[in-house]
Scaffold this motif. Structure first.
Motif, mmCIF file in Angstrom:
data_model
loop_
_atom_site.group_PDB
_atom_site.id
_atom_site.type_symbol
_atom_site.label_atom_id
_atom_site.label_comp_id
_atom_site.label_asym_id
_atom_site.label_seq_id
_atom_site.Cartn_x
_atom_site.Cartn_y
_atom_site.Cartn_z
ATOM 1 N N ARG A 209 27.939 45.965 44.060
ATOM 2 C CA ARG A 209 27.713 45.851 42.619
ATOM 3 C C ARG A 209 28.871 45.118 41.938
ATOM 4 N NH1 ARG A 209 23.240 48.313 41.156
ATOM 5 N NH2 ARG A 209 22.431 50.010 42.409
ATOM 6 N N ARG A 210 28.538 44.538 40.790
ATOM 7 C CA ARG A 210 29.495 43.689 40.083
ATOM 8 C C ARG A 210 30.746 44.458 39.666
ATOM 9 N NH1 ARG A 210 28.531 38.683 37.482
ATOM 10 N NH2 ARG A 210 26.349 38.885 37.971
ATOM 11 N N TRP A 211 30.557 45.712 39.246
ATOM 12 C CA TRP A 211 31.722 46.465 38.746
ATOM 13 C C TRP A 211 32.732 46.751 39.850
ATOM 14 C CZ3 TRP A 211 32.948 51.228 40.769
ATOM 15 C CH2 TRP A 211 31.940 51.909 41.459
ATOM 16 N N MET B 220 38.565 44.841 42.184
ATOM 17 C CA MET B 220 39.278 44.254 43.334
ATOM 18 C C MET B 220 40.326 43.246 42.882
ATOM 19 S SD MET B 220 35.918 43.750 45.742
ATOM 20 C CE MET B 220 36.687 42.819 47.033
ATOM 21 N N SER B 221 41.334 43.030 43.736
ATOM 22 C CA SER B 221 42.374 42.039 43.437
ATOM 23 C C SER B 221 41.816 40.632 43.637
ATOM 24 C CB SER B 221 43.576 42.246 44.358
ATOM 25 O OG SER B 221 43.206 41.916 45.684
ATOM 26 N N ASP B 222 42.538 39.658 43.116
ATOM 27 C CA ASP B 222 42.103 38.266 43.256
ATOM 28 C C ASP B 222 41.965 37.882 44.731
ATOM 29 O OD1 ASP B 222 42.195 38.097 40.552
ATOM 30 O OD2 ASP B 222 44.111 37.004 40.462
ATOM 31 N N LEU C 32 29.044 36.618 44.159
ATOM 32 C CA LEU C 32 29.447 37.448 43.014
ATOM 33 C C LEU C 32 30.961 37.596 42.937
ATOM 34 C CD1 LEU C 32 26.844 40.335 42.766
ATOM 35 C CD2 LEU C 32 27.316 38.544 41.105
ATOM 36 N N ALA C 33 31.602 37.593 44.088
ATOM 37 C CA ALA C 33 33.063 37.704 44.114
ATOM 38 C C ALA C 33 33.688 36.510 43.410
ATOM 39 C CB ALA C 33 33.548 37.778 45.556
ATOM 40 N N PHE C 34 33.111 35.332 43.670
ATOM 41 C CA PHE C 34 33.649 34.148 43.004
ATOM 42 C C PHE C 34 33.398 34.207 41.503
ATOM 43 C CE2 PHE C 34 33.331 29.926 41.239
ATOM 44 C CZ PHE C 34 34.519 29.363 41.663
#
Lengths: 182, 236
Positions: free
Chosen positions: A2-4, A9-11, A24-26
């Motif tokens: 999920r997006r939240w 999370m860290s960069d 989605l991570a990007f």
């Protein structure tokens, strides 16, 4: 995922997830840093269209070079170093300018003048800012963005001592201008 | 520039009225990122499949055995085909052979034997020299092929009874005399028939003579007798 969860999370973790094929991570990374990067470029280019073009080029380079990204390096350092390279290319073709930065500061000062401390004499600061070399302006902007000396050195591909001296020269120039005013 | 001044500058920049970058730009960048991610996923899937296949392949002994045997078979066939090519190479290179030479080689089944170019040349020379005698001897036969049987009979000069019976063997002396008489009579009849153009009658008469005198060892037909007589004349 999920997006939240991505937002916690860290960069570097997000970048690793994107390398594994998680779009989605990007998106999370992009939303986190797009404005900072755009501002950094927009304050040093002649107009908004060019800033957008350089921003586009920078992010596309990030997408295409995910395999060359090493998790040891800080993500923002890596992205800003790419942006710096694009900026240098642009300066070589069209020449550098400090005017956009000064104009932005003037506009913002007109809005929020009452909230600032009395220690800063903005008019004089603007005039002096326009006189500073682009390398010093860039270093100053990166410092304001929160990068350390080491990170700025990495982004601008300069020695750490050079970064320190650029900042020192910038501070001295600005202080001198304010001291004269006082 | 004091720390406070620096903070003020930072505050100004943070609150800068710079509008965010356009939605169009966002769409372009996010779209490119998604395409890249799908490519990465696809590549990862393909790699996983290959790895899984290799793992299954290495874990399955039967498949490995079949693969090894197939590989060995392929190698053996490759070597054999290479050897076969080298084996036939001299024949293919014997470009000196003429049409006749190649025909001789085929007749002798020499194509199945690995021979050098020199051997081929020698064999062709030997074959050519051995063919010389039969060719001369059979020269009239080649000419007669152009003539009809009737034309041969029309020009026939029959041998005498003594000549015909020269090779015949008789158990008693009286038999030779009787045979000679009947042959003479028959040859006279045949000559008459031929002169009159009654060639079929001449053939029938000869057949009767042959049946009546088995011991005379006559040729099977009158035409054969005519051909033999013609050959003898040409040799002379």
């Amino acid at each position: 995922m999920r997006r939240w969860i991505y937002q916690t999370m860290s960069d570097e973790a997000l970048m690793a997830a994107y390398c594994r094929g998680q779009p989605l991570a990007f998106e999370c990374l992009y939303n986190r840093h797009k404005q900072k990067l755009f501002n950094f470029l927009n304050r040093q280019c002649h107009n908004r269209a060019i800033s957008e073009e350089l921003t586009h080029d920078t992010w596309i380079a990030v997408i295409q070079n995910t395999s060359s990204y090493q998790a040891k390096a800080k993500f923002t350092t890596w992205v800003f170093s790419i942006a710096h390279n694009r900026l240098v290319d642009y300066w070589r073709k069209h020449g550098a300018t400090n005017r956009p930065l000064v104009e932005q500061l003037k506009e913002q000062h007109a809005v929020t003048e009452d909230r600032l401390s009395e220690s800063i004499e903005l008019e004089e600061l603007m005039a002096k800012l326009q006189m500073l070399p682009t390398e010093q302006i860039e270093t100053l902007l990166l410092k304001i963005e929160g990068f350390t000396y080491m990170e700025i050195a990495s982004i601008t591909k300069a020695k750490q001592e050079t970064v320190k001296s650029r900042l020192r020269y910038a501070n001295n120039s600005l202080r001198l201008s304010m001291e004269v005013k006082v | 520039m004091t720390e406070q001044q620096f903070e003020d500058l930072k505050l100004l920049l943070d609150r800068s009225p710079t509008p965010p970058n356009s939605e169009q730009l966002d769409k372009q960048i996010i779209g490119a990122a998604r395409r890249r991610a799908s490519d990465v996923k696809l590549r990862a899937k393909t790699n996983n499949r290959v790895v899984e296949l290799l793992r299954q392949f290495s874990s399955n002994n039967a498949v490995a055995t079949v693969a090894v045997s197939l590989t060995v078979t392929f190698v053996v066939f490759s070597v054999m085909s290479q050897m076969a090519f080298l084996y036939q190479a001299p024949d293919q290179n014997s470009v000196v052979g003429t049409k006749d030479t190649s025909q001789d080689q085929r007749r002798d089944n020499s194509a199945d034997i690995a021979i050098s170019i020199e051997q081929t040349q020698q064999a062709s020379k030997a074959a050519a020299s051995s063919d010389a005698i039969p060719r001369i001897a059979q020269a009239p036969m080649v000419n007669t092929s152009r003539l009809s049987k009737n034309e041969i009979l029309a020009d026939l000069v029959l041998p005498t009874a003594e000549t015909l019976l020269q090779g015949a063997e008789f158990s008693k002396d009286g038999e030779r005399a009787l045979a000679s008489a009947s042959v003479t009579t028959a040859l006279t009849d045949i000559n008459n028939y031929i002169r009159q153009g009654k060639l079929e009658n001449a053939r029938d008469r000869y057949d009767r003579l042959r049946r009546s005198c088995m011991a005379c060892s006559l040729p099977s037909t009158l035409d054969a007798l005519a051909l033999g007589s013609r050959t003898q004349q040409s040799r002379i």
